[in-house]
Design a protein around this motif. Sequence first.
Motif, mmCIF file in Angstrom:
data_model
loop_
_atom_site.group_PDB
_atom_site.id
_atom_site.type_symbol
_atom_site.label_atom_id
_atom_site.label_comp_id
_atom_site.label_asym_id
_atom_site.label_seq_id
_atom_site.Cartn_x
_atom_site.Cartn_y
_atom_site.Cartn_z
ATOM 1 N N LYS A 188 26.488 -21.642 -56.591
ATOM 2 C CA LYS A 188 27.249 -21.761 -57.836
ATOM 3 C C LYS A 188 27.073 -23.149 -58.436
ATOM 4 C CE LYS A 188 31.887 -21.040 -59.721
ATOM 5 N NZ LYS A 188 33.295 -20.669 -59.381
ATOM 6 N N LYS A 189 27.105 -24.172 -57.591
ATOM 7 C CA LYS A 189 26.914 -25.547 -58.046
ATOM 8 C C LYS A 189 25.524 -25.729 -58.641
ATOM 9 C CE LYS A 189 27.580 -30.042 -58.364
ATOM 10 N NZ LYS A 189 28.479 -30.622 -59.398
ATOM 11 N N PHE A 190 24.538 -25.130 -58.002
ATOM 12 C CA PHE A 190 23.165 -25.243 -58.476
ATOM 13 C C PHE A 190 23.021 -24.623 -59.866
ATOM 14 C CE2 PHE A 190 18.734 -24.146 -58.935
ATOM 15 C CZ PHE A 190 18.060 -25.216 -58.364
ATOM 16 N N MET A 191 23.550 -23.414 -60.034
ATOM 17 C CA MET A 191 23.426 -22.729 -61.317
ATOM 18 C C MET A 191 24.258 -23.414 -62.403
ATOM 19 S SD MET A 191 21.164 -20.643 -60.524
ATOM 20 C CE MET A 191 20.999 -19.748 -62.072
ATOM 21 N N LYS A 192 25.370 -24.023 -62.013
ATOM 22 C CA LYS A 192 26.185 -24.763 -62.980
ATOM 23 C C LYS A 192 25.404 -25.970 -63.505
ATOM 24 C CE LYS A 192 30.576 -27.235 -63.507
ATOM 25 N NZ LYS A 192 31.832 -27.668 -62.830
ATOM 26 N N THR A 193 24.729 -26.664 -62.601
ATOM 27 C CA THR A 193 23.918 -27.818 -62.999
ATOM 28 C C THR A 193 22.752 -27.375 -63.871
ATOM 29 O OG1 THR A 193 24.495 -28.911 -60.914
ATOM 30 C CG2 THR A 193 22.634 -29.808 -62.135
ATOM 31 N N ARG A 194 22.180 -26.233 -63.556
ATOM 32 C CA ARG A 194 21.109 -25.683 -64.394
ATOM 33 C C ARG A 194 21.593 -25.503 -65.825
ATOM 34 N NH1 ARG A 194 20.398 -21.317 -66.969
ATOM 35 N NH2 ARG A 194 22.324 -20.459 -66.119
ATOM 36 N N GLY A 195 22.818 -24.968 -65.959
ATOM 37 C CA GLY A 195 23.382 -24.767 -67.286
ATOM 38 C C GLY A 195 23.626 -26.075 -68.016
ATOM 39 N N ILE A 229 9.938 -24.364 -58.757
ATOM 40 C CA ILE A 229 9.274 -25.280 -59.689
ATOM 41 C C ILE A 229 9.989 -25.311 -61.038
ATOM 42 C CG2 ILE A 229 7.155 -25.585 -61.038
ATOM 43 C CD1 ILE A 229 5.621 -24.619 -58.533
ATOM 44 N N LEU A 230 10.556 -24.182 -61.433
ATOM 45 C CA LEU A 230 11.275 -24.116 -62.707
ATOM 46 C C LEU A 230 12.487 -25.041 -62.720
ATOM 47 C CD1 LEU A 230 11.318 -20.223 -63.203
ATOM 48 C CD2 LEU A 230 9.701 -21.854 -64.196
ATOM 49 N N TYR A 231 13.031 -25.304 -61.527
ATOM 50 C CA TYR A 231 14.278 -26.060 -61.420
ATOM 51 C C TYR A 231 14.077 -27.454 -60.836
ATOM 52 C CZ TYR A 231 16.322 -21.448 -62.190
ATOM 53 O OH TYR A 231 16.665 -20.232 -62.717
ATOM 54 N N LYS A 232 12.901 -28.002 -61.024
ATOM 55 C CA LYS A 232 12.616 -29.341 -60.504
ATOM 56 C C LYS A 232 13.665 -30.351 -60.960
ATOM 57 C CE LYS A 232 9.342 -33.152 -61.041
ATOM 58 N NZ LYS A 232 8.114 -33.617 -61.740
ATOM 59 N N ASP A 233 14.023 -30.336 -62.239
ATOM 60 C CA ASP A 233 14.992 -31.300 -62.770
ATOM 61 C C ASP A 233 16.391 -31.083 -62.198
ATOM 62 O OD1 ASP A 233 12.986 -32.412 -64.261
ATOM 63 O OD2 ASP A 233 13.476 -31.310 -66.096
ATOM 64 N N VAL A 234 16.706 -29.846 -61.858
ATOM 65 C CA VAL A 234 18.022 -29.555 -61.279
ATOM 66 C C VAL A 234 18.142 -30.204 -59.905
ATOM 67 C CG1 VAL A 234 19.603 -27.739 -60.536
ATOM 68 C CG2 VAL A 234 18.146 -27.379 -62.538
ATOM 69 N N ARG A 272 18.738 -33.866 -60.353
ATOM 70 C CA ARG A 272 20.098 -34.191 -60.805
ATOM 71 C C ARG A 272 21.104 -34.068 -59.651
ATOM 72 N NH1 ARG A 272 22.654 -33.925 -65.827
ATOM 73 N NH2 ARG A 272 24.843 -34.544 -65.578
ATOM 74 N N LEU A 273 20.933 -33.052 -58.845
ATOM 75 C CA LEU A 273 21.891 -32.796 -57.770
ATOM 76 C C LEU A 273 21.865 -33.863 -56.681
ATOM 77 C CD1 LEU A 273 21.487 -28.930 -57.443
ATOM 78 C CD2 LEU A 273 23.562 -30.153 -58.102
ATOM 79 N N VAL A 274 20.711 -34.495 -56.472
ATOM 80 C CA VAL A 274 20.634 -35.517 -55.430
ATOM 81 C C VAL A 274 21.507 -36.717 -55.780
ATOM 82 C CG1 VAL A 274 18.705 -36.902 -56.315
ATOM 83 C CG2 VAL A 274 18.981 -36.600 -53.834
ATOM 84 N N GLN A 275 21.839 -36.864 -57.079
ATOM 85 C CA GLN A 275 22.664 -37.985 -57.519
ATOM 86 C C GLN A 275 24.153 -37.749 -57.275
ATOM 87 O OE1 GLN A 275 21.686 -38.649 -61.644
ATOM 88 N NE2 GLN A 275 19.484 -38.805 -61.243
ATOM 89 N N CYS A 276 24.540 -36.478 -57.192
ATOM 90 C CA CYS A 276 25.968 -36.178 -57.039
ATOM 91 C C CYS A 276 26.306 -35.499 -55.715
ATOM 92 C CB CYS A 276 26.451 -35.311 -58.204
ATOM 93 S SG CYS A 276 25.556 -33.761 -58.392
ATOM 94 N N LYS A 282 19.607 -34.427 -48.777
ATOM 95 C CA LYS A 282 18.647 -35.490 -48.471
ATOM 96 C C LYS A 282 17.200 -34.999 -48.396
ATOM 97 C CE LYS A 282 22.112 -38.007 -45.757
ATOM 98 N NZ LYS A 282 22.336 -39.049 -46.786
ATOM 99 N N SER A 283 16.946 -33.826 -48.929
ATOM 100 C CA SER A 283 15.581 -33.278 -48.813
ATOM 101 C C SER A 283 14.904 -33.103 -50.171
ATOM 102 C CB SER A 283 15.625 -31.936 -48.077
ATOM 103 O OG SER A 283 16.545 -31.047 -48.689
ATOM 104 N N LEU A 284 15.229 -33.984 -51.116
ATOM 105 C CA LEU A 284 14.619 -33.891 -52.442
ATOM 106 C C LEU A 284 13.106 -34.104 -52.344
ATOM 107 C CD1 LEU A 284 14.991 -33.728 -55.558
ATOM 108 C CD2 LEU A 284 15.067 -36.235 -55.528
ATOM 109 N N PRO A 285 12.316 -33.166 -52.846
ATOM 110 C CA PRO A 285 10.851 -33.339 -52.823
ATOM 111 C C PRO A 285 10.427 -34.515 -53.701
ATOM 112 C CG PRO A 285 11.449 -31.030 -53.158
ATOM 113 C CD PRO A 285 12.709 -31.830 -53.326
ATOM 114 N N SER A 286 9.402 -35.211 -53.274
ATOM 115 C CA SER A 286 8.861 -36.319 -54.063
ATOM 116 C C SER A 286 7.998 -35.762 -55.192
ATOM 117 C CB SER A 286 8.017 -37.228 -53.169
ATOM 118 O OG SER A 286 6.882 -36.513 -52.683
ATOM 119 N N GLU A 287 7.563 -36.647 -56.083
ATOM 120 C CA GLU A 287 6.679 -36.211 -57.165
ATOM 121 C C GLU A 287 5.396 -35.611 -56.597
ATOM 122 O OE1 GLU A 287 6.868 -35.933 -60.451
ATOM 123 O OE2 GLU A 287 8.993 -36.439 -60.272
ATOM 124 N N TYR A 288 4.920 -36.211 -55.521
ATOM 125 C CA TYR A 288 3.714 -35.674 -54.869
ATOM 126 C C TYR A 288 3.970 -34.265 -54.334
ATOM 127 C CZ TYR A 288 0.067 -34.985 -51.364
ATOM 128 O OH TYR A 288 -0.953 -34.453 -50.618
#
Length: 233
Positions: free
Chosen positions: A126-133, A162-167, A170-174, A179-185
């Motif tokens: 739910k948190k993930f989809m809320k952030t997507r919105g 891949i569609l939700y890369k920005d999500v 954003r979530l790693v900040q809040c 702690k498993s955010l993929p790097s740009e690579y």
Amino acid sequence: MAVIAHYIDDFWTLQCRLMRFIYVPAPHIAVVISEVLVECLMDWNIDRKLSTLTLDNCSTNDAMIERILDKISPRSFILSGKFFHMRCCAHILNLIVKDGLSIISNAIEKVRESVHYWTTTPKREKKFMKTRGQLNIPYDKKLVIDCKTRWNSTFLMFDVAILYKDVFGRLVQCKPQYKSLPSEYDWEMAKEICHRLELFYGVTKLFSASSKMRLGMEIPSMLEDNDVDDENA
């Protein structure tokens, strides 16, 4: 063991029927499997109507074919058994892709860990989809975790993640626990892997089609399209 018959009816439509679903006692060796299969063919009276027998690519099946040919004369088969033993294209494709993915497993793991984290509980979903919105991302597909033994599920996982890369970013900040955010690579690798797997996924779907007989025409077309994409990349 499942015995499935594929045949062309009077209207030139490819048909598929499950003939028998058999319990084969261990050990699953060529002698045991061949006896069960030959008995099934005899029961259905199709031992003289066969053109091919399609099997997974393994040594046990190779030995089984030899035993079947000892029991049933190749002259009984269509084209004298010239194409009797056919190796399953989908299975060979599966082995190729799995072998390739094993080499780049580290690049896959970060994305898998992230998807797993955000699909573990309904609250996180739910948190993930809320952030997507909040980010106005125009997709509503749900994250899907893959099964490590099924590469096609890995493709579907990447295709959505891949569609939700920005999500994820954003979530790693809040969410300090995340702690498993993929790097740009990692994301670049994910896009590349997804692009490559898309071709195999499409070909596998063609192999699995139950009512088409145009594989010989469609697969070269898919390969040509992929070559064009590579040239434009």
